[in-house]
Design an enzyme around this catalytic site. Structure first.
Site, PDB file in Angstrom:
ATOM      1  N   CYS A 103       0.818  -1.217   0.000  1.00 22.95           N
ATOM      2  CA  CYS A 103       0.000   0.000   0.000  1.00 22.95           C
ATOM      3  C   CYS A 103       0.854   1.271   0.000  1.00 22.95           C
ATOM      4  O   CYS A 103       1.423   1.619  -1.014  1.00 22.95           O
ATOM      5  CB  CYS A 103      -0.978  -0.040   1.181  1.00 22.95           C
ATOM      6  SG  CYS A 103      -2.360   1.118   1.013  1.00 22.95           S
ATOM      7  N   SER A 139      -0.510 -12.356  37.530  1.00 26.19           N
ATOM      8  CA  SER A 139      -1.844 -11.759  37.424  1.00 26.19           C
ATOM      9  C   SER A 139      -2.936 -12.803  37.293  1.00 26.19           C
ATOM     10  O   SER A 139      -4.114 -12.486  37.416  1.00 26.19           O
ATOM     11  CB  SER A 139      -1.897 -10.840  36.191  1.00 26.19           C
ATOM     12  OG  SER A 139      -1.797 -11.618  35.007  1.00 26.19           O
ATOM     13  N   GLY A 140      -2.549 -14.049  37.005  1.00 24.93           N
ATOM     14  CA  GLY A 140      -3.543 -15.077  36.709  1.00 24.93           C
ATOM     15  C   GLY A 140      -3.776 -15.226  35.220  1.00 24.93           C
ATOM     16  O   GLY A 140      -4.445 -16.152  34.770  1.00 24.93           O
ATOM     17  N   GLY A 141      -3.215 -14.294  34.430  1.00 29.14           N
ATOM     18  CA  GLY A 141      -3.394 -14.332  32.981  1.00 29.14           C
ATOM     19  C   GLY A 141      -2.353 -15.191  32.285  1.00 29.14           C
ATOM     20  O   GLY A 141      -1.418 -15.705  32.903  1.00 29.14           O
ATOM     21  N   VAL A 142      -2.508 -15.307  30.972  1.00 22.41           N
ATOM     22  CA  VAL A 142      -1.647 -16.176  30.177  1.00 22.41           C
ATOM     23  C   VAL A 142      -0.200 -15.681  30.180  1.00 22.41           C
ATOM     24  O   VAL A 142       0.740 -16.459  30.402  1.00 22.41           O
ATOM     25  CB  VAL A 142      -2.156 -16.254  28.718  1.00 22.41           C
ATOM     26  CG1 VAL A 142      -1.198 -17.064  27.847  1.00 22.41           C
ATOM     27  CG2 VAL A 142      -3.549 -16.859  28.678  1.00 22.41           C
ATOM     28  N   ASP A 143       0.020 -14.376  29.939  1.00 17.84           N
ATOM     29  CA  ASP A 143       1.367 -13.858  29.730  1.00 17.84           C
ATOM     30  C   ASP A 143       2.257 -14.027  30.960  1.00 17.84           C
ATOM     31  O   ASP A 143       3.373 -14.557  30.862  1.00 17.84           O
ATOM     32  CB  ASP A 143       1.309 -12.383  29.329  1.00 17.84           C
ATOM     33  CG  ASP A 143       0.467 -12.160  28.077  1.00 17.84           C
ATOM     34  OD1 ASP A 143       0.352 -13.099  27.273  1.00 17.84           O
ATOM     35  OD2 ASP A 143      -0.089 -11.056  27.921  1.00 17.84           O
ATOM     36  N   SER A 144       1.795 -13.564  32.113  1.00 19.40           N
ATOM     37  CA  SER A 144       2.632 -13.663  33.312  1.00 19.40           C
ATOM     38  C   SER A 144       2.827 -15.121  33.724  1.00 19.40           C
ATOM     39  O   SER A 144       3.883 -15.495  34.241  1.00 19.40           O
ATOM     40  CB  SER A 144       2.028 -12.853  34.472  1.00 19.40           C
ATOM     41  OG  SER A 144       0.807 -13.408  34.907  1.00 19.40           O
ATOM     42  N   GLU A 150      -1.792  -9.013   4.388  1.00 24.22           N
ATOM     43  CA  GLU A 150      -1.738  -9.383   5.803  1.00 24.22           C
ATOM     44  C   GLU A 150      -3.107  -9.464   6.450  1.00 24.22           C
ATOM     45  O   GLU A 150      -3.283 -10.101   7.498  1.00 24.22           O
ATOM     46  CB  GLU A 150      -0.858  -8.387   6.573  1.00 24.22           C
ATOM     47  CG  GLU A 150      -1.444  -6.993   6.765  1.00 24.22           C
ATOM     48  CD  GLU A 150      -1.165  -6.048   5.607  1.00 24.22           C
ATOM     49  OE1 GLU A 150      -1.213  -4.822   5.828  1.00 24.22           O
ATOM     50  OE2 GLU A 150      -0.910  -6.527   4.490  1.00 24.22           O
ATOM     51  N   HIS A 188      -3.694  -5.300   0.792  1.00 25.91           N
ATOM     52  CA  HIS A 188      -3.113  -5.739   2.067  1.00 25.91           C
ATOM     53  C   HIS A 188      -3.200  -7.262   2.204  1.00 25.91           C
ATOM     54  O   HIS A 188      -4.216  -7.796   2.659  1.00 25.91           O
ATOM     55  CB  HIS A 188      -3.848  -5.074   3.231  1.00 25.91           C
ATOM     56  CG  HIS A 188      -3.601  -3.610   3.353  1.00 25.91           C
ATOM     57  ND1 HIS A 188      -2.578  -3.089   4.113  1.00 25.91           N
ATOM     58  CD2 HIS A 188      -4.224  -2.546   2.784  1.00 25.91           C
ATOM     59  CE1 HIS A 188      -2.591  -1.766   4.020  1.00 25.91           C
ATOM     60  NE2 HIS A 188      -3.581  -1.412   3.226  1.00 25.91           N
TER      61      HIS A 188
END
Length: 509
Positions: free
Chosen positions: A79, A221-226, A169, A167
């Site tokens: 683009c 935190s209880g989340g996926v990342d941490s 992507e 695009h």
């Protein structure tokens, strides 16, 4: 020359999608803003030039010295990138009536062009441009057109350059991934080496070398990342990792106890800190969303700092930062004033003289989940929906108090349990309940009620950048509404949010 791709970002909303698509081919890539290109370009085997919200004819539009790439690296320009090259090499770009937004069909394809190998006429692509290339640059060959835009793609063989007006992507481009595969795998012979196993081995070795015998603190935190960051660090340094899981009182019902038990069961060195009363009291009388975020973030820093002081000889602070956080903080437009103000423990590294370690900072969310699966982590943690850092604090519109928390926790528990019972949870990117700051009249038995209203939210998405609302079976909504109204005293009305992103956001605050 290494086996990786440089993506030059001119500010397109789709730049992250370019990286995600290339990573799907198990090829490593990095994004750099156009005004902060790495000095050492030998480390990259190929370059992608992104789109942009700007016009190449606009004053002060993004510009770079194309000579550092053209003829020196294979380039695919998308683009704005395609228009920039056209304008720089004696082509012509105009704002014309041939603008296209949305889906389009390729009415012409050059069969000899490597990009379009095994792609047929009438292939659907995604357009998003006002300017149009009306004259191709020097030595360019037309390789694709749509009915309304003749110069939809061109190549310059002498420069090993391919330029696309559309695009590839974006997921609406039906064979976008195939175009990238044709370029990077078939033409440039990239090796597919960006996979979970190689990442884990390389990261664990790097962490061992970097951290040695130092102690590391991580706020879970209880989340996926941490959680994935914790398991990677545990694999590298074992008991030298000290995890702290803070209950801010704004988690889902029973989540603190259940997640803490999960972490202990995973063998992590983790301490739970219940500061729920402190957090709720600090929000007394506050209704502004950003003020709530800052209060919750600052309170977390205070609690975390107190607990961290109890850990001797801590040298590092670990964070579950992922690549979208990094990209946004160095974006073309500069760091946002409010970016992730509630996620990272801001100020602590300097205040406590700690160095920061971020083992996931080059990964997207779906890659983090793949790493977690390779680490044999519990699917209940890995498949958990994204949950905002301030938790229910921004899903309670208006003032947060203990009664509001009770209402939203009870309603949300019924909702999420229902999703799992109906086998819908894993089909949804993110779901949650929002407690509205209004009351409405209702009738229960022979009595009139005047109680709160809950809005249910559920969206499907691949990355959270765009999202569509999830189409529930009518019977599901009927059942969940009845359960909430009958079982949660204080709520007498349930509505379902059917707004997409954009123009709405996933969260209400």
């Amino acid at each position: 020359m290494q086996n990786k791709v440089l993506i030059v970002d001119f500010g397109s909303q789709y730049t992250q999608l370019i990286a995600r698509r290339i990573r799907e081919l198990f090829i490593y890539c990095e994004i750099s803003p156009f005004n902060n290109i790495p000095e050492n370009l030998d480390q990259f085997k190929a370059v992608v030039l992104s789109g942009s919200p700007f016009s190449v004819n606009q004053k002060d539009s993004p510009d770079i010295n194309l000579e550092i790439f053209l003829g020196k690296k294979p380039v695919i320009a998308i683009c704005y990138g395609a228009q920039l090259i056209a304008k720089s090499l004696n082509g012509n770009v105009e704002n014309s009536n041939s603008r296209e937004y949305g889906r389009a069909k390729l009415s012409f394809i050059d069969r000899d062009c490597i990009l379009f190998k095994n792609i047929n006429i009438n292939n659907q692509v995604w357009m998003s441009h006002g300017d149009t290339i009306t004259a191709l640059p020097d030595e360019a060959k037309l390789v694709a057109s749509t009915d309304s835009v003749i110069n939809a793609a061109y190549s310059i063989e002498s420069l090993n350059l391919y330029a696309l007006q559309f695009h590839p992507e974006v997921f609406h481009s039906e064979n976008g991934l195939k175009i990238f595969e044709n370029f990077f795998i078939n033409e440039l012979k990239f090796i597919k080496e960006w996979n979970p196993e190689s990442f884990i081995d390389r990261t664990v070795d790097d962490l061992k070398t970097k951290l040695k015998d130092d102690n590391v603190i991580l706020g879970l935190s209880g989340g996926v990342d941490s959680s994935v960051a914790a398991v990677l660090l545990d694999k590298a340094i074992g008991d030298n990792l000290y995890c702290v899981f803070v209950n801010n009182g704004l988690l889902r019902k029973n989540e603190y106890e259940e997640v803490l038990e999960q972490y202990i069961g995973m063998g992590l060195n983790v301490k739970g800190v219940d500061s729920s009363k402190l957090f709720i009291e600090s929000l007394n009388g506050v209704t502004d969303p950003e003020k709530k975020r800052k209060i919750i973030g600052n309170m977390f820093v205070e609690v975390f700092e107190q607990e961290s002081k109890k850990i001797k000889n801590a040298k590092w602070l670990a964070q579950g930062t992922i690549y979208p956080d990094v990209i946004e903080s160095i974006s073309v437009k500069g760091p946002s004033a409010t970016i992730k103000s509630h996620h990272n423990v801001g100020g602590l590294p300097e205040k406590m003289n700690l160095k920061v370690v971020e083992p996931l900072k080059m990964l997207f969310k779906d890659e983090v989940r793949r790493i977690g699966r390779s680490l044999k982590m519990d699917s209940e943690i890995l498949n958990r929906h994204p949950f905002p850092g301030p938790g229910l604090g921004i899903r309670i519109l208006g003032e947060v108090d203990s009664e509001s928390v009770r209402l939203i926790q009870e309603a949300d528990k019924i909702y999420i349990d229902g999703l799992k019972e109906w086998d819908l949870y894993d089909k949804i990117w993110q779901a949650g309940s929002i407690l509205l700051p209004v009351k409405s009249v209702g009738v229960m038995g022979d009595e009139r009620t005047y109680e709160r209203c809950v809005a249910l939210r559920a969206v499907i998405s691949t990355d959270g950048m765009t999202a569509d609302w999830f189409e529930f079976p009518n019977n599901f909504l009927k059942e969940i509404s009845n359960r909430i109204i009958n079982k949660v005293s204080g709520i007498n009305r349930v509505v379902y949010d059917i707004s997409s992103k954009p123009p709405a956001t996933i969260e209400w605050e």
